[in-house]
Design an enzyme around this catalytic site. Structure first.
Site, PDB file in Angstrom:
ATOM      1  N   HIS A  59       0.843  -1.211   0.000  1.00 38.58           N
ATOM      2  CA  HIS A  59       0.000   0.000   0.000  1.00 38.58           C
ATOM      3  C   HIS A  59       0.869   1.249   0.000  1.00 38.58           C
ATOM      4  O   HIS A  59       1.542   1.569   0.983  1.00 38.58           O
ATOM      5  CB  HIS A  59      -0.907  -0.001   1.240  1.00 38.58           C
ATOM      6  CG  HIS A  59      -1.921   1.110   1.221  1.00 38.58           C
ATOM      7  ND1 HIS A  59      -3.268   0.876   1.089  1.00 38.58           N
ATOM      8  CD2 HIS A  59      -1.776   2.452   1.308  1.00 38.58           C
ATOM      9  CE1 HIS A  59      -3.918   2.036   1.102  1.00 38.58           C
ATOM     10  NE2 HIS A  59      -3.029   3.010   1.229  1.00 38.58           N
ATOM     11  N   HIS A  61       1.402   5.473  -1.964  1.00 41.69           N
ATOM     12  CA  HIS A  61       0.876   6.579  -2.791  1.00 41.69           C
ATOM     13  C   HIS A  61       2.046   7.230  -3.512  1.00 41.69           C
ATOM     14  O   HIS A  61       2.654   8.180  -2.999  1.00 41.69           O
ATOM     15  CB  HIS A  61       0.149   7.607  -1.921  1.00 41.69           C
ATOM     16  CG  HIS A  61      -1.098   7.066  -1.306  1.00 41.69           C
ATOM     17  ND1 HIS A  61      -2.349   7.257  -1.864  1.00 41.69           N
ATOM     18  CD2 HIS A  61      -1.284   6.297  -0.212  1.00 41.69           C
ATOM     19  CE1 HIS A  61      -3.258   6.644  -1.116  1.00 41.69           C
ATOM     20  NE2 HIS A  61      -2.640   6.041  -0.107  1.00 41.69           N
ATOM     21  N   GLN A 154      -9.695   9.661  -4.558  1.00 45.10           N
ATOM     22  CA  GLN A 154      -9.371  10.262  -3.248  1.00 45.10           C
ATOM     23  C   GLN A 154     -10.530  11.072  -2.653  1.00 45.10           C
ATOM     24  O   GLN A 154     -10.755  11.054  -1.452  1.00 45.10           O
ATOM     25  CB  GLN A 154      -8.137  11.157  -3.401  1.00 45.10           C
ATOM     26  CG  GLN A 154      -7.792  12.016  -2.211  1.00 45.10           C
ATOM     27  CD  GLN A 154      -7.154  11.245  -1.071  1.00 45.10           C
ATOM     28  OE1 GLN A 154      -6.006  10.859  -1.154  1.00 45.10           O
ATOM     29  NE2 GLN A 154      -7.900  11.009   0.004  1.00 45.10           N
ATOM     30  N   HIS A 212      -9.366   1.904   0.281  1.00 49.01           N
ATOM     31  CA  HIS A 212      -9.183   2.554   1.569  1.00 49.01           C
ATOM     32  C   HIS A 212     -10.522   2.370   2.276  1.00 49.01           C
ATOM     33  O   HIS A 212     -11.542   2.858   1.800  1.00 49.01           O
ATOM     34  CB  HIS A 212      -8.897   4.041   1.389  1.00 49.01           C
ATOM     35  CG  HIS A 212      -7.505   4.332   0.935  1.00 49.01           C
ATOM     36  ND1 HIS A 212      -7.025   3.943  -0.275  1.00 49.01           N
ATOM     37  CD2 HIS A 212      -6.491   4.981   1.571  1.00 49.01           C
ATOM     38  CE1 HIS A 212      -5.763   4.344  -0.378  1.00 49.01           C
ATOM     39  NE2 HIS A 212      -5.414   4.965   0.722  1.00 49.01           N
ATOM     40  N   GLU A 215     -10.934   4.177   7.209  1.00 54.64           N
ATOM     41  CA  GLU A 215      -9.735   4.818   7.775  1.00 54.64           C
ATOM     42  C   GLU A 215     -10.221   5.949   8.669  1.00 54.64           C
ATOM     43  O   GLU A 215     -10.238   7.123   8.296  1.00 54.64           O
ATOM     44  CB  GLU A 215      -8.806   5.352   6.674  1.00 54.64           C
ATOM     45  CG  GLU A 215      -7.477   5.844   7.250  1.00 54.64           C
ATOM     46  CD  GLU A 215      -6.533   6.412   6.213  1.00 54.64           C
ATOM     47  OE1 GLU A 215      -6.913   6.507   5.035  1.00 54.64           O
ATOM     48  OE2 GLU A 215      -5.389   6.755   6.579  1.00 54.64           O
ATOM     49  N   ASP A 311       2.457   3.158   2.877  1.00 55.16           N
ATOM     50  CA  ASP A 311       1.418   4.169   2.654  1.00 55.16           C
ATOM     51  C   ASP A 311       2.007   5.494   2.177  1.00 55.16           C
ATOM     52  O   ASP A 311       1.670   5.959   1.089  1.00 55.16           O
ATOM     53  CB  ASP A 311       0.574   4.368   3.928  1.00 55.16           C
ATOM     54  CG  ASP A 311      -0.791   5.022   3.652  1.00 55.16           C
ATOM     55  OD1 ASP A 311      -1.124   5.231   2.476  1.00 55.16           O
ATOM     56  OD2 ASP A 311      -1.508   5.315   4.623  1.00 55.16           O
ATOM     57  N   TRP A 317       0.702  13.746   4.108  1.00 52.90           N
ATOM     58  CA  TRP A 317       0.183  13.049   5.286  1.00 52.90           C
ATOM     59  C   TRP A 317       1.275  12.636   6.268  1.00 52.90           C
ATOM     60  O   TRP A 317       1.000  12.321   7.407  1.00 52.90           O
ATOM     61  CB  TRP A 317      -0.589  11.789   4.847  1.00 52.90           C
ATOM     62  CG  TRP A 317      -1.807  12.127   4.060  1.00 52.90           C
ATOM     63  CD1 TRP A 317      -3.050  12.410   4.557  1.00 52.90           C
ATOM     64  CD2 TRP A 317      -1.916  12.238   2.633  1.00 52.90           C
ATOM     65  NE1 TRP A 317      -3.897  12.696   3.523  1.00 52.90           N
ATOM     66  CE2 TRP A 317      -3.241  12.602   2.340  1.00 52.90           C
ATOM     67  CE3 TRP A 317      -1.013  12.085   1.575  1.00 52.90           C
ATOM     68  CZ2 TRP A 317      -3.703  12.803   1.035  1.00 52.90           C
ATOM     69  CZ3 TRP A 317      -1.463  12.280   0.275  1.00 52.90           C
ATOM     70  CH2 TRP A 317      -2.792  12.630   0.021  1.00 52.90           C
TER      71      TRP A 317
HETATM   72 FE   FE2 Z   1      -3.439   5.087   1.646  1.00 50.64          FE
END
Ligand code: FE2
Length: 429
Positions: A59, A61, A154, A212, A215, A311, A317
């Site tokens: 996982h 991005h 997203q 996702h 979360e 991630d 993030w």
């Molecule tokens: Fe993610």
């Protein structure tokens, strides 16, 4: 990319020691003790260190990676400010910059012994700039890294105008997996509807699903239940992944006692992202503050395949990370309190074999006939590799050494003590 290589005297993750491997034509041709060497073959002396199939990041991005600070940093450090910040950054992105950052991250990944990454790519930008950039990157890195792409809406496939059409266009362009974000839709009902329509889309196109899912710290965020139901209804068993599943941390135990068997029945894969879950969840808590990571040992005990993902690395993030799946495994081990010997090895599996199952990778093992892809670690066992975040001594792809590292060491100058220090230890197996 292929070649012939003999690896001598390796320790394998299952505990076998003194193992030789002959690599030929991109495959493992032989595994055994004291294998005869073909004339003139290149040899790598593993010196008893741990040889593992490559790390797999289930996982990630890649469209956002290495963008930390653009156009500003995440002041609150929260998931929602991160999503807002990504929204500010998106119009400023250029394809060249996306490609350059992604390729730079892939260099890091290879140097860390990663052989495959599943990356989500945001499809809510109608230009599909990131999709086109990462499709290009997927082709460019193919000789040394498997990149699997997930079409990720997203801003919500129903909540964001045009997202469904964009997502379908991304799949038409060759994105591999259908993504989703049900907890970010406007209502619980819309969230459930998004799971249904995205799973149907995947079934129609013969694709895998990775959402996702939940979360959130909200114990009533239960979209994973719908994800398991749709998986069963559409015959997608073994092809669907629930990523994050952090709400499960906060759910009522009685409900979870019903939920986990349903996930196992649907052969759902679960991906926890320990570094990100521990930093983004629990942000509305005072004390005690929840950890937010999903129930990893309980899922594993029920027979659910659980992988750990990175991630984020240096993005809206998360301000840390360097592509080190052993750091990810270490955080997972600590957050889930998986300190027993078998549990520590499960944490190593979560960034290797379990993650390979999430991606559906073929030929992923150290057996004869498997792909000649592997990483040599300066450790004697999987648990030691996690404890030390072991140095990568060599990374092999298609039977060729594509990265070499040096053993981590320090020179000491202490009265009456040895001049070097060895952090490795050999616990009885
Ligand atoms: Fe993610």
């Amino acid at each position: 990319m292929s070649g012939r290589l003999m690896i001598r005297n390796a320790t394998l993750p299952d505990g076998r020691v003194g193992v030789d491997l002959l690599l030929q034509d991109g495959r493992i041709a032989a595994v055994g003790a004291a294998l005869p060497a073909p004339d003139g073959i290149e040899t790598l002396d593993a010196a008893g260190w741990l040889l593992s199939p490559p790390f797999v990041d289930a996982h990630f991005h890649m469209d956002a990676t290495l963008s930390y600070g653009l156009p500003r940093v995440n002041a609150s450090g929260t998931l929602l400010e991160g999503i807002a910040l990504w929204g500010e950054l998106k119009p400023l992105l250029t394809q060249e910059a996306l490609v350059e950052r992604a390729l730079a991250y892939c260099d890091w990944a290879v140097a860390r012994g990663i052989g495959a990454i599943r990356s989500h790519v945001d499809v809510c930008d109608p230009r599909l700039l990131a999709v086109e950039a990462l499709l290009q990157v997927r082709e460019r890195v193919k000789p040394y890294l498997d990149l699997q792409l997930v079409a990720f809406p997203q801003d919500g496939v129903l909540r964001s105008p045009g997202a469904l059409a964009n997502l379908k266009r991304a799949l038409d362009l060759g994105v591999d997996v259908v993504g989703g974000i049900p907890h970010f839709e406007r209502t619980m009902a819309d969230g459930a509807q998004s799971v249904k329509l995205l799973c149907e889309l995947a079934a129609e196109r013969g694709l895998r699903v990775d959402m996702h899912c939940d979360e959130s710290d909200d114990p009533l965020s239960r979209h994973v239940e719908t994800l398991a139901f749709e998986t069963q209804r559409l015959g997608l068993q073994g092809r669907v992944t629930g990523s994050h599943l952090t709400s499960m941390h906060s759910m009522d135990n009685y409900y979870v006692s019903k939920l986990i068997p349903l996930l196992a029945e649907a052969q759902l894969h679960a991906v926890a992202n320990p570094l990100i879950n521990i930093t983004l969840q629990g942000r509305h808590d005072s004390y005690p503050r929840r950890r937010g990571m999903t129930r990893v040992p309980e899922l594993l005990a029920a027979g659910v395949n659980v992988a750990f993902g990175h991630d984020c690395v240096l993005d809206p993030w998360y301000s840390g990370g360097s592509g080190d799946m052993l750091e990810v495994a270490s955080m997972g081990l600590h957050v889930a309190q998986m300190t027993g010997l078998a549990a520590m090895r499960q944490c190593f599996d979560a960034v290797t074999v379990n993650a390979a199952r999430v991606l559906g990778l073929a030929g992923y093992s150290l057996e004869v006939g498997a792909r000649a892809d592997m990483v040599l670690l300066q450790a004697r066992s999987p648990e030691e590799a996690i404890r030390l975040r072991a140095a990568r001594l060599a990374v092999v792809r298609g039977g060729r050494i594509v990265a070499r590292g040096v053993p981590a060491t320090m020179t000491l100058d202490l009265p009456g003590r040895p001049s070097s220090v060895d952090f490795t230890r050999h616990p009885p197996r």
